[in-house]
Structure formats: structure tokens, C-alpha cells
Design an enzyme around this catalytic site. Sequence first.
Site, short mmCIF file in Angstrom:
data_model
loop_
_atom_site.label_atom_id
_atom_site.label_comp_id
_atom_site.label_asym_id
_atom_site.label_seq_id
_atom_site.Cartn_x
_atom_site.Cartn_y
_atom_site.Cartn_z
N ARG A 3 19.03 13.69 32.73
CA ARG A 3 20.20 14.45 32.30
C ARG A 3 19.88 15.40 31.15
NH1 ARG A 3 23.78 10.45 30.54
NH2 ARG A 3 23.28 11.05 28.41
N LYS A 32 27.23 34.27 40.37
CA LYS A 32 27.37 35.64 40.84
C LYS A 32 26.00 36.30 40.99
CE LYS A 32 31.78 34.72 40.54
NZ LYS A 32 32.56 34.87 39.33
N TYR A 59 39.15 36.19 32.82
CA TYR A 59 39.16 35.50 34.12
C TYR A 59 40.28 34.46 34.11
CZ TYR A 59 36.89 32.51 37.72
OH TYR A 59 36.59 31.75 38.81
N ASP A 106 32.12 36.37 27.87
CA ASP A 106 31.85 36.20 29.31
C ASP A 106 31.22 37.50 29.79
OD1 ASP A 106 31.96 36.10 32.09
OD2 ASP A 106 33.80 34.91 32.12
#
Length: 391
Positions: free
Chosen positions: A54, A204, A107, A179
Site C-alpha cells: 500500500r 483523461k 468540475y 485542477d
Amino acid sequence: MKRTPRPDTLITHAGRTPGDYFGFVNPPVYQGSTVLFPDVAAYKRGDQRYRYGRRGSPTLEALENAISAMEGAAGTVLEPSGLSAIAVALLSCLSSGDNVLVVDTAYKPTRHFCDTILRRMGISTTYYDPLIGADIARLIDGNTRAIFLESPGSLTFEIQDVPAITAVARERGITTIMDNTWATSLYFRPLEHGVDLSLSAATKYIGGHSDIMLGTISADAEHWRALHETHGAMGQHVGPDVAYLGQRGLRTMAVRLRQHHASGLKVAGWLETRPEVERVLHPGLESFPGHALWKRDFTGASGLFSIVMQPGPQEAVAAFIDGLDYFGIGASWGGYESLAVPFDPTSSRTATRWNAAGPAIRLHIGLEDPDDLIADLESGLERWRQAGGGG
Ligand SMILES: *Cc1c(COP(=O)(O)O)cnc(C)c1O
């Protein structure tokens, strides 16, 4: 000493250490939870490079290091989605009782996170006009701890004056988060414009093939510890297959983006000449209100922009989009393929007002031949008119 590589060179080489993997060009996909220690003493010291799946592996590190180099950052964490990058970035610098200023054109799920989880934790959100610039100072309260930016704005592409906002934030000791999904670190480098935490939906353009969900957050030296600590404490982890695909996508992002930039501008410019289209919301067009700021701060445009149609019924929008041969209908973008979706931002704006007479459509211009896309859209506009759309 080596010269500073240009972006195309950096993106090809950053984070790669073939010598560690018997000369293979790409990092292996390390599948792993347990990491073994040679003896009890080493286990107790816990200073081994890798200690638990992890908390990192060579596969994840290869991508983290590449992104850090691209961003000019002290460190990068990977998140399972762009939205989780947004959540972790906000949580890394906010506590109960704090206030955060969030751009009105963020967003939509960013707003949802603020309006639900942050509110429940006693953190208030104030939405601000994307065109506010240095006037953001007027919104800062004694408990304002962070400013969240996204430029261009989601769906409507307003360009923020990032340096003006970060200058105010630095003066007041307020953390800034941006962002940067639309531009990527190739076309806008947030940390160079005074931003503290730069995040991206790697789903994206970094992934680039519509086949992964992935987020990244990069921090400057001052904010890296808090980011890394929050990321770790929340148990955030990205699987090695996804991280591998992320680093594979990254290697070709510069050439892909150049094509998205050129084709996007070509299609946007053509749409601008059409009577059915009232406005084209593309920062690279001279007619766009944010064009001068975009030209000052950005080095390119990606393939996503919107159009506002002349007044017309929703059936005409559906007739336009449904009949397109090369544009898929679906959320997300940044893959090699073109997309078209109708939208209405009215319900996701509170500090500003969306006032367009006609319906709006968001387009992602993929890597198809732009002339085929233009021909496809031309037939779509014909259907729009036949179904009662104006123009
Ligand atoms: C898609 C998107 C996100 C969210 O990314 P996911 O990987 O879908 O969670 C965040 N910000 C922007 C601007 C986006 O377009």
C-alpha cells in the site's frame, strides 16, 4: 551537468530507470502486498525502501517520479481517480472550522464533495467567480485556509488569472490547489504560477486511451509532507496495472496533445463560421473572452471545448448528436476518440449566472482526421435545422 531537457524529452525519459530492471525499457508491474525483510532487526528498523504494497512499489514510483519531473514538484501521490485526488488534496490542508474558496466553474463532483463531506466535517465552502482575479482578497475570511482553482472552467472554459490569485494566497499564507486536468503539465505548469498543489484526472490525457481511472496530486516542498501523510493515512492506493498504463500513456502524451490542439482549433474555428452556432467556448480562439490570459499563461490547448447553439428545442440537440458517426456520447474525455454531450450548467453555478439563450454541447476532439469530424458535424447541423433548431 546535463542541460535542462525540453518537455518532449522530459516526458520520454522522466521516471525511467532501466538499469533497475535488467535493461527493460519500462518498469515491471510489481503485484504485491507483503514485502519481505531479511531479518528481525531490519523489520524493526522499518527503513527498507519498500515495506508494504500500500505504501509504494517501483511500478508506482516510476509514474510518481515522472509526474513530479513534469510538474516541477517535490513529490507526487497517485489516487484511484481524479475525484479522489480532489478529495485528498482538499483534506490535506483543511480542518474542522475552516473555510475554502472554490471556483464556481469547478468540475461538478468537486462541488458535491464540498457540499456534502466537507460541510459534514464543519468546513464551509464559498464559491467565487472564475474571473475574480486579485479581488479574491475580498472573499478571504479569518478562517479561509485554501483556494481551489480550475482553469479553464469545467464545461464553460473561463480562464482564471492564476498568478493574481496565488499572489494573494501567498501573502495570506493560504494554500492553493489547482485542477489542471484540461491543460496537463505540458500546457500549463501550476507550480510555476504559484500554485501549491497541482492535481489532475490522469483518467483523461495521461491515460489517453479511455481504459483507466487514475488521479495525481503533486506538491511543492512546503506542502509535500502534509499531502503524503493524508494520502497514506487514508489508505489511498492505485493498483500496479493501472499505474503501468498511466506511465505508458504518459510517454505519448506530448504527440497526442499536439494533435488534439491542432484538430480542436481547426474544428472550433470551423464551428465559429456556422450560423447555427451562437458561440464557441474555446480559449484558443481570439473571439473567446479569456483568450489573452490563455495566451499569456498556457502553451497550448487540449481537445475539449463547448459550443452554444442558437435557440432550438432539445429534440434538435438530440437529432444533432444521435446521428454523429464519429462522436461517442459519454462522460469523461482525453482518450483518442471524439465525444459529444449536451449540458446545462445552470444548476452547478451559484456565484455566477449562466445565461445562454440556446442549448450547449461539449465536444472532445479526438485523433480522427479533423476533416472527417467537420463533415460529420456538418451533417449534424443539418439535422439540427431540420428538427427545428435555429441558424
Ligand atoms: C473527469 C474530471 C475529474 C475527475 O476525474 P475521474 O478520474 O473521473 O474521477 C476531475 N476534474 C476534471 C476537470 C475532470 O474533467
